[in-house]
Write an enzyme that holds these catalytic residues in place. Structure first.
Site, mmCIF file in Angstrom:
data_model
loop_
_atom_site.group_PDB
_atom_site.id
_atom_site.type_symbol
_atom_site.label_atom_id
_atom_site.label_comp_id
_atom_site.label_asym_id
_atom_site.label_seq_id
_atom_site.Cartn_x
_atom_site.Cartn_y
_atom_site.Cartn_z
ATOM 1 N N LYS A 111 -4.605 26.475 -43.063
ATOM 2 C CA LYS A 111 -6.008 26.881 -42.877
ATOM 3 C C LYS A 111 -6.910 26.214 -43.906
ATOM 4 O O LYS A 111 -8.011 25.787 -43.590
ATOM 5 C CB LYS A 111 -6.142 28.397 -43.018
ATOM 6 C CG LYS A 111 -5.760 29.162 -41.760
ATOM 7 C CD LYS A 111 -6.112 30.618 -41.939
ATOM 8 C CE LYS A 111 -5.494 31.483 -40.883
ATOM 9 N NZ LYS A 111 -5.589 32.904 -41.211
ATOM 10 N N LYS A 205 0.337 25.504 -30.209
ATOM 11 C CA LYS A 205 0.385 26.908 -29.815
ATOM 12 C C LYS A 205 -0.870 27.263 -29.007
ATOM 13 O O LYS A 205 -1.955 26.752 -29.311
ATOM 14 C CB LYS A 205 0.444 27.737 -31.110
ATOM 15 C CG LYS A 205 0.624 29.218 -30.902
ATOM 16 C CD LYS A 205 0.679 29.919 -32.250
ATOM 17 C CE LYS A 205 0.525 31.403 -32.057
ATOM 18 N NZ LYS A 205 0.588 32.163 -33.292
ATOM 19 N N LYS A 208 -7.386 29.985 -28.762
ATOM 20 C CA LYS A 208 -8.762 29.738 -28.318
ATOM 21 C C LYS A 208 -9.365 28.533 -29.005
ATOM 22 O O LYS A 208 -10.059 27.736 -28.394
ATOM 23 C CB LYS A 208 -9.610 30.974 -28.629
ATOM 24 C CG LYS A 208 -9.537 31.966 -27.511
ATOM 25 C CD LYS A 208 -10.803 32.777 -27.437
ATOM 26 C CE LYS A 208 -10.678 33.702 -26.248
ATOM 27 N NZ LYS A 208 -11.024 35.060 -26.551
#
Ligand code: SF4
Length: 337
Positions: A111, A205, A208
């Protein structure tokens, strides 16, 4: 009865990756365990977000979970920010969690690489996760493989806090040290049986942010529009080429939605080039339709009746507030507050 805790981000409408990878399993587990399911909105604010959208997405997620089969009379379903003790315990656990353990977390590294400026919330995200679980002294946590490292951190935090603040039992450990009560359990992983659901691009994966999802509540036509061009076994170029179902995401979706005899038939037809990928996808679309039509119907009812959703979330929050207060009273007492 063992207690389980699991959380999901308020990302709006559920997609079939969330559904097969977590929520379908939650529905089964709610009858086997004392289940607590949480829409983790405090977690959602670690990345840039729009406050008005957060409310909308939280509600959409609640509707998705309820329509997918979470039963508020069996499981406590609630929104994390409705029980502020989550953040209080997170602060406390921050003081016993080694910084090195946080910096080693794979998800933190991934991240933070995607951000220009990294906030401390991203680093401390797993501490809040530990607080979510330990606040209810949950024994088990249904997780996918990608969450096992975070769960291990919860176990570290639990052990460290117990060693510092657990009450002495009056006994000694094998190495002669003073034994302390295990106030917080060391939560164990209940690995989700479905493997990670890949996106329609077959590359990453389903998520959204990658734009590779099928929404749980999407219409039949919209699902087919997405399914039709979805990536399959890349080595199956012509219809006459035998395929390898295990490398194909469509096959794994069949495992989530189709009956076992159909899954067997799919594997056979693929390996023997008995049909083309479009035939295979049509069968998948039918299986999905059977499972998703009742969910869509229920979601439409819930969208019309906001009181039902509010009541379900409030019942869950009321139950969790009682449990959270009990834990925090004991924690504050042991820590000298
Ligand atoms: S036949 Fe089905 S399982 Fe085989 S590659 Fe095509 S879509 Fe995938």
């Amino acid at each position: 009865m063992s207690r389980i805790f699991s959380g999901i981000q308020p990302s709006g409408e559920l997609h079939i990756g969330n559904y097969l990878g977590a929520v379908k399993n939650w529905v089964l587990l709610q009858h086997e365990f004392e289940a607590i399911y949480c829409i983790v909105d405090y977690h959602a604010i670690t990345l840039k977000y729009d406050p008005a959208q957060l409310r909308v997405r939280r509600r959409e997620m609640a509707i998705g979970l309820l329509s997918a089969g979470i039963d508020p009379s069996a499981a406590a379903l609630f929104v994390q920010s409705q029980v502020p003790e989550h953040t209080e315990l997170a602060w406390i656990l921050n003081t016993v969690t080694p910084l090195g353990e946080l910096e080693r977390q794979t998800q933190f590294k991934e991240k933070s690489q995607r951000q220009e400026s990294v906030n401390a919330g991203i680093l401390n995200y797993p501490v809040l996760q530990a607080a979510d679980i330990l606040l209810y002294r949950a024994d088990k946590v249904p997780v996918g493989e990608d969450q096992v490292q975070h769960l291990e951190l919860s176990r570290v935090s639990s052990r460290r806090w117990n060693a510092l603040f657990g009450r002495p039992t009056g006994r000694t450990t094998e190495d002669g040290a003073e034994e302390r009560e295990a106030f917080f359990p060391e939560p164990e992983a209940l690995l989700t049986p479905t493997r990670r659901i890949m996106g329609l691009d077959g590359q990453s994966k389903m998520s959204k942010s990658m734009g590779n999802t099928i929404g749980l509540l999407e219409s039949t036509d919209a699902i087919w529009t997405k399914l039709r061009p979805a990536v399959t076994d890349p080595k199956r170029i012509r219809k006459t080429d035998p395929g390898t179902p295990e490398v194909c995401n469509i096959y794994h979706l069949h495992k989530g939605f189709s009956s076992p005899p159909t899954v067997e038939h799919v594997a056979h037809q693929c390996r023997t080039a008995g049909w083309g990928c479009l035939d295979c996808k049509k069968v998948l679309a039918e299986s999905m339709e059977q499972e998703l039509v009742p969910i869509r119907r229920r979601a439409a009812e819930l969208a019309q009746d906001s009181q039902l959703v509010d009541d379900a979330l409030e019942t869950g929050a009321a139950r969790c507030r009682v449990l959270a207060r009990e834990t925090m009273d004991a924690v504050r007492d042991r820590m000298g507050f």
